[in-house]
Design a protein around this motif. Sequence first.
Motif, PDB file in Angstrom:
ATOM      1  N   ARG A 191       0.717  -1.248   0.034  1.00 32.66           N
ATOM      2  CA  ARG A 191      -0.189  -0.107  -0.107  1.00 32.66           C
ATOM      3  C   ARG A 191       0.861   1.411   0.088  1.00 32.66           C
ATOM      4  N   GLU A 192       0.146   2.298  -0.430  1.00 33.44           N
ATOM      5  CA  GLU A 192       0.874   3.728  -0.717  1.00 33.44           C
ATOM      6  C   GLU A 192       0.275   4.424   0.689  1.00 33.44           C
ATOM      7  N   PRO A 193       0.846   5.029   1.592  1.00 36.35           N
ATOM      8  CA  PRO A 193       0.237   5.707   2.622  1.00 36.35           C
ATOM      9  C   PRO A 193      -0.430   7.084   2.094  1.00 36.35           C
ATOM     10  N   LEU A 194      -1.221   6.961   1.268  1.00 26.96           N
ATOM     11  CA  LEU A 194      -1.994   8.212   0.719  1.00 26.96           C
ATOM     12  C   LEU A 194      -3.565   7.758   0.560  1.00 26.96           C
ATOM     13  N   ALA A 195      -4.383   8.627   0.940  1.00 30.46           N
ATOM     14  CA  ALA A 195      -5.746   8.896   0.614  1.00 30.46           C
ATOM     15  C   ALA A 195      -6.099   8.829  -0.927  1.00 30.46           C
ATOM     16  N   ILE A 196      -7.172   8.548  -1.547  1.00 33.12           N
ATOM     17  CA  ILE A 196      -7.413   8.725  -2.927  1.00 33.12           C
ATOM     18  C   ILE A 196      -8.913   9.501  -2.761  1.00 33.12           C
ATOM     19  N   GLN A 197      -9.179  10.580  -3.384  1.00 35.73           N
ATOM     20  CA  GLN A 197     -10.499  11.018  -3.324  1.00 35.73           C
ATOM     21  C   GLN A 197     -10.640  11.792  -4.672  1.00 35.73           C
ATOM     22  N   PHE A 198     -12.140  11.681  -5.041  1.00 37.84           N
ATOM     23  CA  PHE A 198     -12.661  12.205  -6.344  1.00 37.84           C
ATOM     24  C   PHE A 198     -12.968  13.728  -6.048  1.00 37.84           C
ATOM     25  N   LEU A 199     -12.154  14.617  -6.806  1.00 37.90           N
ATOM     26  CA  LEU A 199     -12.651  15.978  -6.721  1.00 37.90           C
ATOM     27  C   LEU A 199     -13.470  16.455  -7.610  1.00 37.90           C
ATOM     28  N   GLN A 200     -13.848  15.920  -8.712  1.00 39.16           N
ATOM     29  CA  GLN A 200     -14.893  15.995  -9.542  1.00 39.16           C
ATOM     30  C   GLN A 200     -15.579  14.718  -9.549  1.00 39.16           C
ATOM     31  N   PRO A 201     -17.033  14.554 -10.217  1.00 39.94           N
ATOM     32  CA  PRO A 201     -17.372  13.522 -10.653  1.00 39.94           C
ATOM     33  C   PRO A 201     -16.556  12.955 -11.587  1.00 39.94           C
ATOM     34  N   THR A 202     -16.327  11.503 -11.374  1.00 39.22           N
ATOM     35  CA  THR A 202     -15.277  10.794 -12.143  1.00 39.22           C
ATOM     36  C   THR A 202     -15.576   9.499 -12.822  1.00 39.22           C
ATOM     37  N   THR A 203     -15.235   9.084 -14.049  1.00 42.74           N
ATOM     38  CA  THR A 203     -15.194   8.048 -14.612  1.00 42.74           C
ATOM     39  C   THR A 203     -13.973   7.164 -14.990  1.00 42.74           C
ATOM     40  N   LEU A 204     -13.936   5.958 -14.268  1.00 44.07           N
ATOM     41  CA  LEU A 204     -12.541   5.265 -14.330  1.00 44.07           C
ATOM     42  C   LEU A 204     -12.621   4.082 -15.044  1.00 44.07           C
ATOM     43  N   TYR A 205     -11.611   3.472 -15.716  1.00 41.58           N
ATOM     44  CA  TYR A 205     -11.263   2.275 -16.097  1.00 41.58           C
ATOM     45  C   TYR A 205     -10.639   1.477 -15.151  1.00 41.58           C
ATOM     46  N   GLU A 206     -10.967   0.558 -14.423  1.00 48.30           N
ATOM     47  CA  GLU A 206     -10.214  -0.052 -13.383  1.00 48.30           C
ATOM     48  C   GLU A 206      -9.856  -1.618 -13.699  1.00 48.30           C
ATOM     49  N   ILE A 207      -8.648  -2.247 -13.679  1.00 52.14           N
ATOM     50  CA  ILE A 207      -8.054  -3.407 -13.998  1.00 52.14           C
ATOM     51  C   ILE A 207      -7.419  -3.751 -12.854  1.00 52.14           C
ATOM     52  N   PRO A 208      -7.574  -5.094 -12.128  1.00 58.37           N
ATOM     53  CA  PRO A 208      -6.670  -5.525 -11.126  1.00 58.37           C
ATOM     54  C   PRO A 208      -5.210  -5.485 -11.557  1.00 58.37           C
ATOM     55  N   ILE A 209      -4.357  -5.308 -10.685  1.00 52.93           N
ATOM     56  CA  ILE A 209      -2.839  -5.073 -10.866  1.00 52.93           C
ATOM     57  C   ILE A 209      -2.421  -6.158 -11.575  1.00 52.93           C
ATOM     58  N   THR A 210      -2.947  -7.492 -11.064  1.00 46.35           N
ATOM     59  CA  THR A 210      -2.363  -8.709 -11.529  1.00 46.35           C
ATOM     60  C   THR A 210      -2.745  -9.129 -12.972  1.00 46.35           C
ATOM     61  N   ALA A 211      -3.862  -8.586 -13.211  1.00 49.64           N
ATOM     62  CA  ALA A 211      -4.440  -8.617 -14.632  1.00 49.64           C
ATOM     63  C   ALA A 211      -3.553  -7.750 -15.701  1.00 49.64           C
ATOM     64  N   LEU A 212      -3.166  -6.586 -15.243  1.00 45.09           N
ATOM     65  CA  LEU A 212      -2.334  -5.314 -16.154  1.00 45.09           C
ATOM     66  C   LEU A 212      -1.081  -6.279 -16.230  1.00 45.09           C
TER      67      LEU A 212
END
Length: 112
Positions: free
Chosen positions: A89-110
């Motif tokens: 893990r990276e000790p950072l939080a992740i927040q959306f600052l605008q409405p956001t659309t993502l493409y997500e893929i598991p790291i193992t698949a990538l």
Amino acid sequence: MKELIHFFQQYRKLSPEALDFIRSQGKIKTYVKNEWYKQEAELIPKWCFVLDGLVAKIGYKKGNTEYIERLCPTQGCFTGSKHAFSSSREPLAIQFLQPTTLYEIPITALQR
């Protein structure tokens, strides 16, 4: 999805099999403004490409003072771990600052 394909094809022409893999292994998800993707203690082993929106990686000084470590705009990418080849893990939080659309893929698949 065409933005993601263009992103990858800057580096290498994608075969029909690679395109099928991208479509079958990843998901498109939407998030609302101010929603949290992860907190600093969490590990989310996914690689994300921002199709539209704005994402912030947020750190904390002395436990409470929040600061933006980095921004990830449209056509940027980020992970819910240290990097795309890490299961830490990276000790950072992740927040959306605008409405956001993502493409997500598991790291193992990538990594395949």
